[in-house]
Motif scaffolding. Sequence first.
Motif, PDB file in Angstrom:
ATOM      1  N   UNK A 176       0.833  -1.200   0.000  1.00  0.00           N
ATOM      2  CA  UNK A 176       0.000   0.000   0.000  1.00  0.00           C
ATOM      3  C   UNK A 176       0.867   1.249   0.000  1.00  0.00           C
ATOM      4  N   UNK A 177       0.279   2.356  -0.393  1.00  0.00           N
ATOM      5  CA  UNK A 177       0.977   3.638  -0.380  1.00  0.00           C
ATOM      6  C   UNK A 177       0.534   4.436   0.845  1.00  0.00           C
ATOM      7  N   UNK A 178       1.316   5.427   1.262  1.00  0.00           N
ATOM      8  CA  UNK A 178       0.908   6.257   2.396  1.00  0.00           C
ATOM      9  C   UNK A 178      -0.441   6.941   2.176  1.00  0.00           C
ATOM     10  N   UNK A 179      -0.737   7.299   0.938  1.00  0.00           N
ATOM     11  CA  UNK A 179      -1.999   7.990   0.670  1.00  0.00           C
ATOM     12  C   UNK A 179      -3.212   7.119   0.949  1.00  0.00           C
ATOM     13  N   UNK A 180      -3.040   5.782   0.878  1.00  0.00           N
ATOM     14  CA  UNK A 180      -4.168   4.884   1.135  1.00  0.00           C
ATOM     15  C   UNK A 180      -4.569   4.851   2.605  1.00  0.00           C
ATOM     16  N   UNK A 181      -3.656   5.212   3.475  1.00  0.00           N
ATOM     17  CA  UNK A 181      -3.990   5.244   4.905  1.00  0.00           C
ATOM     18  C   UNK A 181      -4.205   6.665   5.415  1.00  0.00           C
ATOM     19  N   UNK A 189       3.088 -10.589  14.074  1.00  0.00           N
ATOM     20  CA  UNK A 189       2.521 -10.931  12.763  1.00  0.00           C
ATOM     21  C   UNK A 189       3.000  -9.928  11.721  1.00  0.00           C
ATOM     22  N   UNK A 190       3.296 -10.391  10.520  1.00  0.00           N
ATOM     23  CA  UNK A 190       3.732  -9.465   9.466  1.00  0.00           C
ATOM     24  C   UNK A 190       2.588  -8.564   9.021  1.00  0.00           C
ATOM     25  N   UNK A 191       2.951  -7.365   8.595  1.00  0.00           N
ATOM     26  CA  UNK A 191       1.946  -6.392   8.164  1.00  0.00           C
ATOM     27  C   UNK A 191       2.157  -6.043   6.698  1.00  0.00           C
ATOM     28  N   UNK A 192       1.137  -5.455   6.097  1.00  0.00           N
ATOM     29  CA  UNK A 192       1.228  -5.050   4.692  1.00  0.00           C
ATOM     30  C   UNK A 192       2.424  -4.136   4.470  1.00  0.00           C
ATOM     31  N   UNK A 193       3.039  -4.274   3.315  1.00  0.00           N
ATOM     32  CA  UNK A 193       4.215  -3.471   2.986  1.00  0.00           C
ATOM     33  C   UNK A 193       3.799  -2.040   2.643  1.00  0.00           C
ATOM     34  N   UNK A 194       4.777  -1.143   2.635  1.00  0.00           N
ATOM     35  CA  UNK A 194       4.533   0.264   2.309  1.00  0.00           C
ATOM     36  C   UNK A 194       5.431   0.680   1.151  1.00  0.00           C
ATOM     37  N   UNK A 195       4.837   1.350   0.175  1.00  0.00           N
ATOM     38  CA  UNK A 195       5.592   1.835  -0.979  1.00  0.00           C
ATOM     39  C   UNK A 195       5.437   3.348  -1.082  1.00  0.00           C
ATOM     40  N   UNK A 218       8.719  13.468  -0.662  1.00  0.00           N
ATOM     41  CA  UNK A 218       8.504  13.698   0.757  1.00  0.00           C
ATOM     42  C   UNK A 218       8.209  12.389   1.488  1.00  0.00           C
ATOM     43  N   UNK A 219       7.397  11.531   0.876  1.00  0.00           N
ATOM     44  CA  UNK A 219       7.093  10.236   1.488  1.00  0.00           C
ATOM     45  C   UNK A 219       8.355   9.372   1.602  1.00  0.00           C
ATOM     46  N   UNK A 220       9.211   9.421   0.594  1.00  0.00           N
ATOM     47  CA  UNK A 220      10.458   8.657   0.629  1.00  0.00           C
ATOM     48  C   UNK A 220      11.382   9.176   1.723  1.00  0.00           C
ATOM     49  N   UNK A 221      11.430  10.509   1.876  1.00  0.00           N
ATOM     50  CA  UNK A 221      12.262  11.106   2.923  1.00  0.00           C
ATOM     51  C   UNK A 221      11.766  10.709   4.312  1.00  0.00           C
ATOM     52  N   UNK A 222      10.448  10.763   4.511  1.00  0.00           N
ATOM     53  CA  UNK A 222       9.871  10.376   5.797  1.00  0.00           C
ATOM     54  C   UNK A 222      10.155   8.907   6.103  1.00  0.00           C
ATOM     55  N   UNK A 223      10.092   8.059   5.069  1.00  0.00           N
ATOM     56  CA  UNK A 223      10.375   6.629   5.239  1.00  0.00           C
ATOM     57  C   UNK A 223      11.820   6.424   5.688  1.00  0.00           C
ATOM     58  N   UNK A 224      12.758   7.130   5.053  1.00  0.00           N
ATOM     59  CA  UNK A 224      14.178   6.991   5.406  1.00  0.00           C
ATOM     60  C   UNK A 224      14.436   7.475   6.832  1.00  0.00           C
ATOM     61  N   UNK A 225      13.816   8.583   7.207  1.00  0.00           N
ATOM     62  CA  UNK A 225      14.001   9.109   8.563  1.00  0.00           C
ATOM     63  C   UNK A 225      13.434   8.143   9.602  1.00  0.00           C
TER      64      UNK A 225
END
Length: 460
Positions: A80-85, A217-223, A228-235
């Motif tokens: 899923x993408x950040x926008x979906x949540x 339990x494993x959770x859905x992956x994030x893409x 900005x979303x990539x930067x937040x993910x790295x941080x």
Amino acid sequence: MDLNSSPNQPITVVSTFASPFGGPPSVGDSNSSARKPIILWPGMYHSPVTNALWEARSQIFERLLDPPKDAPPQSELLTKTPSQSRTTILYNFSTDYILREQYRDPWNEVRIGKLLEDLDALAGTISVKHCSDDDSTTRLLLLVTASVDKIVLKKPISVDIDLKIVGAVIWVGRSSIEIQLEVFQSTEEGSNASSDDVALSANFIFVARDSKTAKAAPVNRLSPVTEQEKLLFEEAEARSNMRKRKRGEQDRREFENGEANRLKTLLAEGRIFCDMPALADRDSILLRDTRQENSLICQPQQRNIHGRIFGGFLLHRAFELAFSTAYAFAGSVPYFLEIDHVDFLRPVDVGDFLRLKSCVLYTELHNPDQPLINIEVVAHVSRPELRSSEVNTTRINSLVPELAFLIYLIMQVSNTFYFSFTVRPEAKAAKNGFRIRNVVPATEEEARRILERMDAETCI
């Protein structure tokens, strides 16, 4: 409202006080579903935000309340993408008088404690949304608040101006999820939200457990998609690695050489208070004389969808005690600045005996325009009638009863919260010669706690 079909549609928060002229919702009404009215669901007394969120996600939450028997776990992880949540909630303070009154504090600002509850409720909803596979035949995961990163108040939040909270998943590990929440309030009516309007920011970390086995339990992956979303993910990834390193260094370090000197210096003034109180500095106070405490039994109305006590409820109660402690210590209305990282070490259950103990751990007076008051709140959880059931009874029972009970409480610490306050400028201006007192320890254990906390602050 289905948030999956319109993820960016704001959820409007309305007051939860019912009209005195209207009757209770009817379960058997032909115009309504057969499900239990939402106002009777767990946690519904908390706040208007919880009500609005659960109403918007009623289908998923109904599955949590009445899960399918022997439902299989999710067979395949989704990406899923950040926008979906991403979820937005809107407080119409400017037009809803009753809502304003539910959130107003004595200084015409928003009650921070209630806002902390709302943030936890929103983060929980976002985590459920990300982890859901939209398959009604599989069992949903049990998601719990594991920790909260530093919460920073960037500017006062008025109760007369509309407020907006925007949250989304920004990082996912194998079984953990980080959600970023930002509280926006514009000083100009109708202006679009921008980074300049961020009044408060917070990051919540949730962990997923299989609702049947209670194992990770494993959770859905994030893409992440945007830069900005990539930067937040790295941080967030960097923060996760740092938390793992800190967990590996949690053994209590010994104070040697220069550290021993710091400990001795810190204890020197406190020992004057204890041994020669007439000679003690009048601008200082013993740490133990700043303590406050309250106790409560955790009630069913305070539970979340999984039957445990809301993390947001604990945050709310800890904040209220910290605020009161700072108020009594300073003799002036405190102004909240931030909450440091919080780990939720032990779940709190309905019926638990919860004791919150606070103290002013230390003060920072080098900046007279913004003296800092650092408050520690420790949450102890126990079952008095089972006080020996969860510890080594052979060892504990050999001790005197008072010491045995003290050790039991120490072993059942649920959370330790650290709050920072200052005093309002108008309060200092109104009092000539206003001064915050220096806090000194009377015991080596208190001195160690202060030094460890100071060192933790400098490492952030």
